[in-house]
Design a protein around this motif. Sequence first.
Motif, mmCIF file in Angstrom:
data_model
loop_
_atom_site.group_PDB
_atom_site.id
_atom_site.type_symbol
_atom_site.label_atom_id
_atom_site.label_comp_id
_atom_site.label_asym_id
_atom_site.label_seq_id
_atom_site.Cartn_x
_atom_site.Cartn_y
_atom_site.Cartn_z
ATOM 1 N N HIS A 30 -32.016 -13.227 -45.700
ATOM 2 C CA HIS A 30 -31.303 -14.273 -44.634
ATOM 3 C C HIS A 30 -30.337 -13.903 -44.145
ATOM 4 C CE1 HIS A 30 -34.444 -16.612 -47.130
ATOM 5 N NE2 HIS A 30 -34.849 -16.707 -45.981
ATOM 6 N N ALA A 31 -29.304 -13.489 -45.034
ATOM 7 C CA ALA A 31 -27.926 -13.164 -44.434
ATOM 8 C C ALA A 31 -28.073 -12.063 -43.466
ATOM 9 C CB ALA A 31 -27.053 -12.523 -45.506
ATOM 10 N N ALA A 32 -28.798 -11.051 -43.574
ATOM 11 C CA ALA A 32 -28.949 -9.804 -42.851
ATOM 12 C C ALA A 32 -29.651 -10.358 -41.508
ATOM 13 C CB ALA A 32 -30.048 -8.753 -43.329
ATOM 14 N N GLY A 33 -30.501 -11.308 -41.489
ATOM 15 C CA GLY A 33 -30.918 -11.929 -40.239
ATOM 16 C C GLY A 33 -29.827 -12.708 -39.443
ATOM 17 N N ILE A 34 -28.875 -13.235 -40.206
ATOM 18 C CA ILE A 34 -27.889 -14.126 -39.621
ATOM 19 C C ILE A 34 -26.776 -13.275 -38.887
ATOM 20 C CG2 ILE A 34 -25.958 -15.625 -40.027
ATOM 21 C CD1 ILE A 34 -28.475 -17.266 -39.813
ATOM 22 N N ARG A 35 -26.705 -12.131 -39.758
ATOM 23 C CA ARG A 35 -25.601 -11.157 -39.310
ATOM 24 C C ARG A 35 -26.002 -10.584 -37.762
ATOM 25 N NH1 ARG A 35 -24.839 -10.154 -44.904
ATOM 26 N NH2 ARG A 35 -26.332 -8.270 -44.563
ATOM 27 N N ALA A 36 -27.303 -10.329 -37.686
ATOM 28 C CA ALA A 36 -27.857 -9.781 -36.613
ATOM 29 C C ALA A 36 -27.934 -10.746 -35.337
ATOM 30 C CB ALA A 36 -29.220 -9.202 -36.763
ATOM 31 N N ILE A 37 -28.057 -11.955 -35.698
ATOM 32 C CA ILE A 37 -28.086 -12.919 -34.782
ATOM 33 C C ILE A 37 -26.391 -13.133 -34.118
ATOM 34 C CG2 ILE A 37 -27.996 -15.426 -34.358
ATOM 35 C CD1 ILE A 37 -30.570 -15.627 -36.443
ATOM 36 N N VAL A 38 -25.645 -13.264 -35.149
ATOM 37 C CA VAL A 38 -24.284 -13.157 -34.808
ATOM 38 C C VAL A 38 -23.538 -11.961 -34.043
ATOM 39 C CG1 VAL A 38 -21.902 -13.179 -35.687
ATOM 40 C CG2 VAL A 38 -23.583 -14.893 -36.807
ATOM 41 N N ALA A 39 -24.174 -10.966 -34.235
ATOM 42 C CA ALA A 39 -23.823 -9.711 -33.605
ATOM 43 C C ALA A 39 -24.191 -9.849 -32.300
ATOM 44 C CB ALA A 39 -24.297 -8.516 -34.269
ATOM 45 N N HIS A 40 -25.579 -10.228 -31.988
ATOM 46 C CA HIS A 40 -26.140 -10.402 -30.676
ATOM 47 C C HIS A 40 -25.212 -11.569 -29.770
ATOM 48 C CE1 HIS A 40 -29.031 -11.012 -27.483
ATOM 49 N NE2 HIS A 40 -29.240 -12.235 -27.760
ATOM 50 N N LEU A 41 -25.050 -12.681 -30.446
ATOM 51 C CA LEU A 41 -24.500 -13.812 -29.610
ATOM 52 C C LEU A 41 -22.897 -13.291 -29.403
ATOM 53 C CD1 LEU A 41 -25.717 -16.703 -31.496
ATOM 54 C CD2 LEU A 41 -26.478 -16.095 -29.184
ATOM 55 N N LEU A 42 -22.056 -12.560 -30.180
ATOM 56 C CA LEU A 42 -21.003 -12.163 -29.952
ATOM 57 C C LEU A 42 -20.619 -11.038 -28.798
ATOM 58 C CD1 LEU A 42 -19.345 -11.679 -33.523
ATOM 59 C CD2 LEU A 42 -18.979 -13.721 -31.768
ATOM 60 N N ALA A 43 -21.945 -10.328 -28.841
ATOM 61 C CA ALA A 43 -21.795 -9.230 -27.637
ATOM 62 C C ALA A 43 -22.194 -9.607 -26.383
ATOM 63 C CB ALA A 43 -22.964 -8.063 -28.043
ATOM 64 N N LEU A 44 -22.703 -10.973 -26.328
ATOM 65 C CA LEU A 44 -23.079 -11.923 -25.167
ATOM 66 C C LEU A 44 -21.772 -12.668 -24.738
ATOM 67 C CD1 LEU A 44 -26.531 -13.045 -25.739
ATOM 68 C CD2 LEU A 44 -25.924 -11.235 -24.205
ATOM 69 N N GLY A 45 -20.602 -12.741 -25.640
ATOM 70 C CA GLY A 45 -19.330 -13.324 -25.248
ATOM 71 C C GLY A 45 -19.258 -14.561 -25.708
ATOM 72 N N HIS A 46 -20.173 -15.137 -26.549
ATOM 73 C CA HIS A 46 -20.100 -16.201 -27.340
ATOM 74 C C HIS A 46 -18.978 -16.758 -28.442
ATOM 75 C CE1 HIS A 46 -23.641 -17.873 -25.187
ATOM 76 N NE2 HIS A 46 -24.319 -16.996 -25.317
ATOM 77 N N GLY A 47 -18.088 -17.669 -28.280
ATOM 78 C CA GLY A 47 -17.219 -17.622 -29.227
ATOM 79 C C GLY A 47 -17.059 -19.028 -29.811
ATOM 80 N N ARG A 48 -18.248 -19.993 -29.544
ATOM 81 C CA ARG A 48 -18.282 -21.023 -30.327
ATOM 82 C C ARG A 48 -19.770 -21.469 -30.674
ATOM 83 N NH1 ARG A 48 -15.140 -25.444 -31.779
ATOM 84 N NH2 ARG A 48 -16.111 -27.797 -31.563
ATOM 85 N N LEU A 49 -20.311 -21.169 -31.812
ATOM 86 C CA LEU A 49 -21.418 -21.302 -32.411
ATOM 87 C C LEU A 49 -21.859 -22.491 -33.181
ATOM 88 C CD1 LEU A 49 -22.171 -17.740 -33.285
ATOM 89 C CD2 LEU A 49 -22.121 -18.436 -31.161
ATOM 90 N N ALA A 50 -22.885 -23.263 -32.874
ATOM 91 C CA ALA A 50 -23.439 -24.554 -33.706
ATOM 92 C C ALA A 50 -24.620 -23.972 -34.312
ATOM 93 C CB ALA A 50 -23.707 -25.545 -32.632
ATOM 94 N N TYR A 51 -24.320 -24.194 -35.802
ATOM 95 C CA TYR A 51 -25.463 -23.991 -36.774
ATOM 96 C C TYR A 51 -26.268 -25.214 -36.943
ATOM 97 C CZ TYR A 51 -28.125 -22.883 -40.917
ATOM 98 O OH TYR A 51 -29.177 -22.697 -41.773
ATOM 99 N N LEU A 52 -27.467 -25.432 -36.679
ATOM 100 C CA LEU A 52 -28.209 -26.522 -36.920
ATOM 101 C C LEU A 52 -28.783 -26.505 -38.363
ATOM 102 C CD1 LEU A 52 -30.000 -27.320 -33.632
ATOM 103 C CD2 LEU A 52 -27.763 -27.695 -34.164
ATOM 104 N N ALA A 53 -28.238 -27.074 -39.446
ATOM 105 C CA ALA A 53 -28.534 -26.586 -40.722
ATOM 106 C C ALA A 53 -29.755 -27.177 -41.505
ATOM 107 C CB ALA A 53 -27.322 -26.983 -41.890
ATOM 108 N N GLY A 54 -30.484 -26.742 -42.186
ATOM 109 C CA GLY A 54 -31.740 -27.109 -42.686
ATOM 110 C C GLY A 54 -31.396 -27.976 -43.800
ATOM 111 N N PRO A 55 -32.472 -28.413 -44.754
ATOM 112 C CA PRO A 55 -32.193 -29.108 -45.555
ATOM 113 C C PRO A 55 -31.239 -28.592 -46.890
ATOM 114 C CG PRO A 55 -34.450 -28.714 -45.283
ATOM 115 C CD PRO A 55 -33.992 -27.611 -44.387
#
Length: 341
Positions: free
Chosen positions: A170-195
């Motif tokens: 799961h950590a690798a998946g999150i890192r890929a997501i973050v890299a994608h969003l940062l490349a798009l210029g996003h600087g403030r991310l909201a994580y909708l946490a699970g249980p």
Amino acid sequence: MRTSRAGTGRDGVTIGKVAEAAGVSRATVSRVMNGLATVDPELVRRVREAATRLGYEPSTVARSLALGRTGMVAIVVPDLENPMFQRVLHGLTDAAGEQGHRLLVASSNENVREEMVLAAEARRRCDGLVLCAPRMPTEELIGLAGKLAPFVLVNRKVPEIPAPSLAVDHAAGIRAIVAHLLALGHGRLAYLAGPETSASNRDRLEALRDTSGRFELVELRCGATFADGHQVADQVLRERATAIVAYNDLVAFGALSRLHELGVEVPGQVSVVGFDDIPFARYTTPPLTTASVPQSELGHQAWHHLRALLDHRTPDPDVHFVPRLEVRGSTGPAPGALRYI
């Protein structure tokens, strides 16, 4: 045509009648019907021909007693309504069915205590168990493990448990997501946490926190369902996040629905990312960017590992799946200026 009970076929055909017709002993008929490999092929042919001619159907109960097996395996999942677990179930059913095993399915409906009871009960009724227990506390899972063998642990890795495990990075998946969003210029991310009890949620949140030096992270309590994502979407807007990272695809779907109701453009105003890549993800409006997990393959691999245990063989090494980022229409460049309601 009439089929009678244990050990008989139509018209009350017994194992003794099959043995007489085939010219073999009752024990030989029993070994053939139980699929044991210690019988001469010619005798196997004679027994099967006689059984077919007479309409003999062996007793399922008697066969189970002779083999010490039920021919069934069980799977316990936290939520059958979640397509992620449905796909795992589909893969397991296919693989086990190809080798003559049937599946007992149990869902805990996200009740951790019920999950423990179901796992123990299912194992008593079957030859082996596939356990998807992402919510069960680690200490209790370790204590329960000795009562479940042989079993395979899916979507989780607990080093203290010797059972085979099929885990997702799961950590690798999150890192890929973050890299994608940062490349798009996003600087403030909201994580909708699970249980809060979810092991995979802890892995994802830890990975987000580890990388949050490069962006602002807003952590919002949410859950694992469509309704949870729908309910928390308004809060995302109040927090002025430019991108949502959802615990799973169902949560992302709920957030997309609510954002649409509010007239918020995705990805023009807010980007949305899910996790799992369940079958509906590519058909949302817009199609959902997500970390793809090979769900059916998890089921197939679970069976191969469990079958090895049932055959008293050493299973293949544990499998660690790395999610693949699927970039679709729900993510885009961060907006220069946002207008929030």
